[in-house]
Design a protein around this motif. Sequence first.
Motif, PDB file in Angstrom:
ATOM      1  N   ASP A  28       0.911  -1.212  -0.052  1.00 31.09           N
ATOM      2  CA  ASP A  28      -0.065   0.080  -0.034  1.00 31.09           C
ATOM      3  C   ASP A  28       0.736   1.494  -0.019  1.00 31.09           C
ATOM      4  OD1 ASP A  28      -1.373   2.171   1.452  1.00 31.09           O
ATOM      5  OD2 ASP A  28      -3.138   0.773   0.908  1.00 31.09           O
ATOM      6  N   VAL A  29       0.607   2.040  -0.676  1.00 29.11           N
ATOM      7  CA  VAL A  29       1.564   3.206  -1.182  1.00 29.11           C
ATOM      8  C   VAL A  29       1.679   4.139   0.125  1.00 29.11           C
ATOM      9  CG1 VAL A  29       1.606   3.573  -3.685  1.00 29.11           C
ATOM     10  CG2 VAL A  29      -0.428   4.630  -2.260  1.00 29.11           C
ATOM     11  N   TYR A  30       0.661   4.229   1.035  1.00 26.74           N
ATOM     12  CA  TYR A  30       0.531   5.261   2.448  1.00 26.74           C
ATOM     13  C   TYR A  30       0.902   4.229   3.467  1.00 26.74           C
ATOM     14  CZ  TYR A  30      -2.369   7.840  -0.971  1.00 26.74           C
ATOM     15  OH  TYR A  30      -2.734   8.534  -1.783  1.00 26.74           O
ATOM     16  N   LEU A  31       0.519   2.994   3.521  1.00 30.24           N
ATOM     17  CA  LEU A  31       0.801   2.107   4.851  1.00 30.24           C
ATOM     18  C   LEU A  31       2.001   1.209   4.813  1.00 30.24           C
ATOM     19  CD1 LEU A  31      -2.963   1.064   5.352  1.00 30.24           C
ATOM     20  CD2 LEU A  31      -1.588   2.947   6.446  1.00 30.24           C
ATOM     21  N   GLY A  32       2.553   1.126   3.532  1.00 27.04           N
ATOM     22  CA  GLY A  32       3.817   0.114   3.437  1.00 27.04           C
ATOM     23  C   GLY A  32       3.173  -1.268   3.247  1.00 27.04           C
ATOM     24  N   PHE A  70      -5.960  -7.633   9.559  1.00 28.73           N
ATOM     25  CA  PHE A  70      -4.738  -7.345   8.961  1.00 28.73           C
ATOM     26  C   PHE A  70      -3.828  -6.583  10.099  1.00 28.73           C
ATOM     27  CE2 PHE A  70      -7.380  -3.465   8.654  1.00 28.73           C
ATOM     28  CZ  PHE A  70      -6.517  -2.680   8.943  1.00 28.73           C
ATOM     29  N   ILE A  71      -2.601  -6.660   9.820  1.00 30.67           N
ATOM     30  CA  ILE A  71      -1.492  -5.431  10.557  1.00 30.67           C
ATOM     31  C   ILE A  71      -0.873  -4.917   9.833  1.00 30.67           C
ATOM     32  CG2 ILE A  71      -1.661  -7.141  12.612  1.00 30.67           C
ATOM     33  CD1 ILE A  71       1.273  -8.047  11.792  1.00 30.67           C
ATOM     34  N   THR A  72      -0.292  -3.575  10.054  1.00 31.42           N
ATOM     35  CA  THR A  72       0.844  -2.893   9.521  1.00 31.42           C
ATOM     36  C   THR A  72       1.585  -2.545  10.443  1.00 31.42           C
ATOM     37  OG1 THR A  72      -0.240  -0.844   9.754  1.00 31.42           O
ATOM     38  CG2 THR A  72      -0.864  -1.917   7.648  1.00 31.42           C
ATOM     39  N   ALA A  73       3.062  -2.604  10.107  1.00 33.01           N
ATOM     40  CA  ALA A  73       4.140  -2.393  10.964  1.00 33.01           C
ATOM     41  C   ALA A  73       5.387  -1.810  10.398  1.00 33.01           C
ATOM     42  CB  ALA A  73       4.310  -3.986  11.804  1.00 33.01           C
ATOM     43  N   ALA A  74       5.095  -0.919   9.458  1.00 33.36           N
ATOM     44  CA  ALA A  74       6.042  -0.070   8.749  1.00 33.36           C
ATOM     45  C   ALA A  74       7.060  -1.085   8.207  1.00 33.36           C
ATOM     46  CB  ALA A  74       6.778   0.755   9.724  1.00 33.36           C
ATOM     47  N   ILE A  75       6.609  -2.287   7.621  1.00 31.85           N
ATOM     48  CA  ILE A  75       7.469  -3.123   6.930  1.00 31.85           C
ATOM     49  C   ILE A  75       7.796  -2.711   5.437  1.00 31.85           C
ATOM     50  CG2 ILE A  75       7.936  -5.651   6.265  1.00 31.85           C
ATOM     51  CD1 ILE A  75       5.481  -6.223   8.261  1.00 31.85           C
TER      52      ILE A  75
END
Length: 642
Positions: free
Chosen positions: A247-251, A303-308
């Motif tokens: 994702d271009v905003y969330l990584g 889902f999770i996001t973690a600056a990956i």
Amino acid sequence: MRIVQNTCKLRGYPVAAPRHGCYPARSTAELKLLQRKQQMTTAPIANIRNFSIVAHIDHGKSTLADRLIQITGGLTDREMAGKEQVLDSMDIERERGITIKAQTVRLSYPAKDGNTYILNLIDTPGHVDFAYEVSRSLAACEGSLLVVDASQGVEAQTLANVYHAFDAGHEIVPILNKIDLPAAEPDQVKRQIEDVIGIDASDAVMISAKTGIGIGDVLEAIVHRLPAPKGDRDATLKALLVDSWYDVYLGVVVLVRVVDGVMKKGQRVRMLGTGAAYDVERVGFFTPKMTQIDELGPGEIGFITAAIKEVADTRVGDTITDDRKPVTDMLPGFKPAIPVVFCGLFPVDADDFETLRGAMGKLRLNDASFSFEMETSAALGFGFRCGFLGLLHLEIIQERLSREFNLNLIATAPSVIYKMHLTDGSEIEIHNPVDMPDVVKIEEIHEPWIEATILTPDEYLGSVLKLCQDRRGNQKELTYVGSRAMVKYELPLNEVVFDFYDRLKSVSKGYASFDYHLTDYKPADLVKMQILVNLEPVDALSMLVHRTRAEGRGRAMVEKMKELIPPHMFVIPIQAAIGGKVIARETVRALRKDVTAKCYGGDISRKRKLLEKQKEGKKKMRQFGKVDIPQEAFIAALKVDS
């Protein structure tokens, strides 16, 4: 004031403080949606159902998913207005009417027994090229809805996908769709399901996903006939990495199925496969809109996001655990996707190479079954050798690169993996004909074979059998499923990847369905055929073909190239050759200038002298001249059999 408040209640509006009277802050539907979202975060594990929808292409998977989302309030009627297949988010999916990427959505359903259930639905692709997406989705679920078209019956991919579900240990609920069509034969299709697949279809749910008939019965069947997940909330975190995309905003966004423990916002997690650790920034689920919550418990999908940022850190099938007290045993991951078709992708403009490299890195994250490595070509410059699950997969990737990243690409002829047994006793794998060693060093070449299952109406059986025989096939079995024939054939994969699927649809007027799986490698009399343009080999058009089909394929190639290469100032010979032997030739005639136009009357020797001078000039030009081969000529190599 009391009258005003009662009026508000009757109209379904929330009642405000007495001094403000009433106001239509939110509609009833929106209030119900809010209540359901609140209920979503508090349901016990016994009230969770994880399921996927499996079916043949165009039997109504995505339409059924739309109705389930609509009835359970996942999206309001206004949000769904004018949209079909809301889970098919890519433009290319909507245009082609196929699902490419498996999509997940979380719904809340208040059942007739008084309990509110969380339903985690995964909509899966139906095409043979995307079977990897299906198997990956099934690993995160406990049950499947098997959707069968009540007018068409059991098809080849119906069989393939339901066997995937059996392998995953799923409970299967058969559903007959399109019962409102005049051609629907539900009783006959029920018998087909029992005879061909071997599951009880007496209590199959009868629906029309388009009109909404029977959708309530589907929801009741999900909550009462599919099992709840198992998991321990107090155990150490153990979660399965189901999918990941950029994702271009969330990584990198990671789709997870929590098996044990709890995944919380702010928690530090570790990927056991890569050893990388991250702090979780967001936790949530899809309704199908992104909705953030504080935690995911056992049995839940979210889902999770973690600056990956690194692609390699999110291997599909990996186990995610707590970094402070990690688990030791990994969850059984998915089988790695094995590419079966390879082709080179090169940018038309050499300056686009770095853009292409970045685009492929992002696509690789969105599509775990896509692989690539750098290669160079004398004719095309720098590019990438890419591996695909099939020709449709190749076409989709090429189109996505073109649309999403504005790239103009040349694709070389597709090939499969061959095993070369050399005279020194060693064995190597070749998927690029350019890398083939000298013929004297090769003792034997083995090519991959598949077992194909084809279902076709009886009137097209002869054409289908002839097509398979022409492609060097061996018939294994021929049975009947009602009025349709089911043929099992052994075929070399090399003969299938070019245009077999298109030809099959053509000879059966679109009624035949096709599925295949790799079986083993067999020795074959294969030769390397090269295309020479102006006596120079074009490595991008080299291919391995069976000796018996080499002449026909070579002739078709040179004829096509003759049409597409524009005339130059010199004669251009186009040849197909095996080793030093030319098997087919065409000639692109030279552009001519009338050098004798200024001569009138007089001695013929003056004209002869001018013509000889022109002839010598053209000979020299041919020796040093460069032939420009247009992009269409390379693309034509893909469709030479048609």
